[in-house]
Design a protein around this motif. Structure first.
Motif, PDB file in Angstrom:
ATOM      1  N   MET A   1      32.163 118.904  59.031  1.00 13.18           N
ATOM      2  CA  MET A   1      31.151 118.020  58.430  1.00 13.18           C
ATOM      3  C   MET A   1      30.767 118.487  57.038  1.00 13.18           C
ATOM      4  N   THR A   2      30.164 117.559  56.285  1.00 13.67           N
ATOM      5  CA  THR A   2      29.598 117.914  54.997  1.00 13.67           C
ATOM      6  C   THR A   2      28.252 118.578  55.243  1.00 13.67           C
ATOM      7  N   GLY A   3      27.394 118.567  54.235  1.00 21.74           N
ATOM      8  CA  GLY A   3      26.072 119.158  54.414  1.00 21.74           C
ATOM      9  C   GLY A   3      25.118 118.287  55.204  1.00 21.74           C
ATOM     10  N   GLU A   4      25.550 117.087  55.608  1.00 23.61           N
ATOM     11  CA  GLU A   4      24.671 116.204  56.368  1.00 23.61           C
ATOM     12  C   GLU A   4      24.474 116.716  57.792  1.00 23.61           C
ATOM     13  N   GLN A   5      23.294 116.486  58.318  1.00 23.44           N
ATOM     14  CA  GLN A   5      23.006 116.844  59.699  1.00 23.44           C
ATOM     15  C   GLN A   5      23.464 115.717  60.627  1.00 23.44           C
ATOM     16  N   LEU A   6      24.076 116.087  61.741  1.00 22.63           N
ATOM     17  CA  LEU A   6      24.648 115.092  62.643  1.00 22.63           C
ATOM     18  C   LEU A   6      23.604 114.604  63.648  1.00 22.63           C
ATOM     19  N   VAL A   7      23.520 113.284  63.797  1.00 25.06           N
ATOM     20  CA  VAL A   7      22.705 112.653  64.834  1.00 25.06           C
ATOM     21  C   VAL A   7      23.657 111.971  65.812  1.00 25.06           C
ATOM     22  N   VAL A   8      23.547 112.307  67.092  1.00 26.42           N
ATOM     23  CA  VAL A   8      24.383 111.712  68.128  1.00 26.42           C
ATOM     24  C   VAL A   8      23.529 110.725  68.922  1.00 26.42           C
ATOM     25  N   PHE A   9      23.899 109.454  68.860  1.00 27.52           N
ATOM     26  CA  PHE A   9      23.192 108.393  69.576  1.00 27.52           C
ATOM     27  C   PHE A   9      23.880 108.138  70.910  1.00 27.52           C
ATOM     28  N   LEU A  10      23.100 108.131  71.987  1.00 28.51           N
ATOM     29  CA  LEU A  10      23.649 108.012  73.341  1.00 28.51           C
ATOM     30  C   LEU A  10      23.092 106.758  74.009  1.00 28.51           C
ATOM     31  N   LEU A  27      19.933 105.586  58.928  1.00 25.14           N
ATOM     32  CA  LEU A  27      19.486 106.976  58.906  1.00 25.14           C
ATOM     33  C   LEU A  27      19.084 107.414  57.500  1.00 25.14           C
ATOM     34  N   PRO A  28      18.098 108.277  57.393  1.00 26.50           N
ATOM     35  CA  PRO A  28      17.688 108.742  56.066  1.00 26.50           C
ATOM     36  C   PRO A  28      18.745 109.630  55.421  1.00 26.50           C
ATOM     37  N   ASP A  29      18.605 109.824  54.131  1.00 24.96           N
ATOM     38  CA  ASP A  29      19.521 110.700  53.400  1.00 24.96           C
ATOM     39  C   ASP A  29      19.552 112.083  54.047  1.00 24.96           C
ATOM     40  N   GLY A  30      20.738 112.652  54.101  1.00 30.63           N
ATOM     41  CA  GLY A  30      20.891 113.984  54.667  1.00 30.63           C
ATOM     42  C   GLY A  30      21.294 113.977  56.130  1.00 30.63           C
ATOM     43  N   GLY A 208      13.775 107.322  61.964  1.00 26.90           N
ATOM     44  CA  GLY A 208      13.969 107.779  60.590  1.00 26.90           C
ATOM     45  C   GLY A 208      12.807 108.625  60.109  1.00 26.90           C
ATOM     46  N   ASP A 209      11.591 108.198  60.430  1.00 32.16           N
ATOM     47  CA  ASP A 209      10.408 108.975  60.059  1.00 32.16           C
ATOM     48  C   ASP A 209      10.426 110.349  60.726  1.00 32.16           C
ATOM     49  N   PHE A 210      10.844 110.403  61.993  1.00 31.20           N
ATOM     50  CA  PHE A 210      10.945 111.691  62.715  1.00 31.20           C
ATOM     51  C   PHE A 210      11.915 112.626  62.002  1.00 31.20           C
ATOM     52  N   TYR A 211      13.093 112.111  61.630  1.00 29.46           N
ATOM     53  CA  TYR A 211      14.079 112.970  60.984  1.00 29.46           C
ATOM     54  C   TYR A 211      13.643 113.388  59.577  1.00 29.46           C
ATOM     55  N   ARG A 212      12.954 112.529  58.866  1.00 26.33           N
ATOM     56  CA  ARG A 212      12.434 112.924  57.552  1.00 26.33           C
ATOM     57  C   ARG A 212      11.430 114.065  57.692  1.00 26.33           C
ATOM     58  N   ARG A 213      10.590 113.958  58.706  1.00 26.18           N
ATOM     59  CA  ARG A 213       9.601 115.020  58.915  1.00 26.18           C
ATOM     60  C   ARG A 213      10.297 116.342  59.269  1.00 26.18           C
ATOM     61  N   LEU A 214      11.358 116.277  60.065  1.00 21.94           N
ATOM     62  CA  LEU A 214      12.104 117.490  60.399  1.00 21.94           C
ATOM     63  C   LEU A 214      12.727 118.102  59.137  1.00 21.94           C
ATOM     64  N   ALA A 215      13.255 117.253  58.275  1.00 24.69           N
ATOM     65  CA  ALA A 215      13.911 117.762  57.074  1.00 24.69           C
ATOM     66  C   ALA A 215      12.919 118.452  56.149  1.00 24.69           C
ATOM     67  N   ARG A 216      11.667 118.002  56.167  1.00 16.99           N
ATOM     68  CA  ARG A 216      10.649 118.609  55.295  1.00 16.99           C
ATOM     69  C   ARG A 216      10.054 119.883  55.888  1.00 16.99           C
ATOM     70  N   ALA A 217      10.210 120.062  57.177  1.00 20.97           N
ATOM     71  CA  ALA A 217       9.561 121.194  57.854  1.00 20.97           C
ATOM     72  C   ALA A 217      10.192 122.525  57.439  1.00 20.97           C
TER      73      ALA A 217
END
Length: 217
Positions: A1-10, A27-30, A208-217
């Motif tokens: 993978m690139t520098g992007e974080q992987l999200v697996v949808f089930l 999905l948000p950037d990143g 998307g809001d959840f993942y943005r918050r994780l990226a900022r943490a």
């Protein structure tokens, strides 16, 4: 993978990977998303179905994408498989989004569901993507699940979701949020069980809001 974080949808039982197309695009950037078939579902009915084995099968998907850890977003059956993966292989999971999931399904309700499936015309069952034997095998595995003794072991950020109209799964959502350390609960007004499809913009905005918050943490 690139520098992007992987999200697996089930996906849910009776739905398939294409049910997540809107969320993957949004999905948000990143972050980059994939929606694999849940391992073993297509073959269910040829023998007993095993949710823990399905979770193990996802490890190969993570390896294929070069992801040591992934964010898991599951609906219904997919959420239960995601929970198994977080419990059995915690080092591979970065976060959880669990929507319309179960903790220890009510035996009477599960028995009714299996009776309904047995009474379905074969063509109706197969029209939903599985044979009757396949539906019954997965429902038996779901009915045998009890996450309650281990939920306190989950140590990643968790967002628990449930539609306000998904009344059968609201008690389990509250149990999950109370038992997983630090978990956040959101009950989505007006949403049903498969609200990722019924309200795709809303679902995408919430995760998307959840993942943005994780990226900022």
């Amino acid at each position: 993978m690139t520098g992007e974080q992987l999200v697996v949808f089930l996906h849910a039982l009776g739905a398939w990977p294409d049910s997540w197309e809107h969320q993957i695009r949004s999905l948000p950037d990143g972050f980059a998303g994939i929606a694999p078939p849940i391992p073993g579902v297509a073959e269910a009915g040829q023998g007993p179905y095993d949710l823990a084995a399905a979770a193990r099968g996802l490890l190969a998907v993570l390896d294929e994408h070069g992801a040591e850890r992934a964010h898991l977003c599951g609906l219904s059956l997919g959420a239960m498989v995601a929970t198994h993966l977080a419990l059995d292989h915690p080092h591979r999971v970065a976060s959880l989004v669990l929507s319309g999931s179960q903790v220890a399904p009510n035996p009477a309700v599960m028995a009714v569901q299996r009776t309904v499936v047995r009474l379905l015309p074969r063509r109706v069952a197969t029209g939903l993507g599985l044979t009757k034997a396949g539906w019954l095998a997965v429902l038996r595995a779901v009915a045998d699940t009890d996450f309650r003794p281990r939920l306190h072991e989950i140590a990643v950020p968790a967002l628990v979701l449930c539609g306000s109209r998904d009344v059968a799964n609201l008690p389990a959502a509250r149990q999950l949020a109370a038992a997983i350390p630090g978990a956040e609960l959101q009950v989505i007004r007006g949403a049903g069980h498969t609200w990722n499809v019924q309200m795709p913009d809303r679902f995408s905005a919430v995760v998307g809001d959840f993942y943005r918050r994780l990226a900022r943490a």
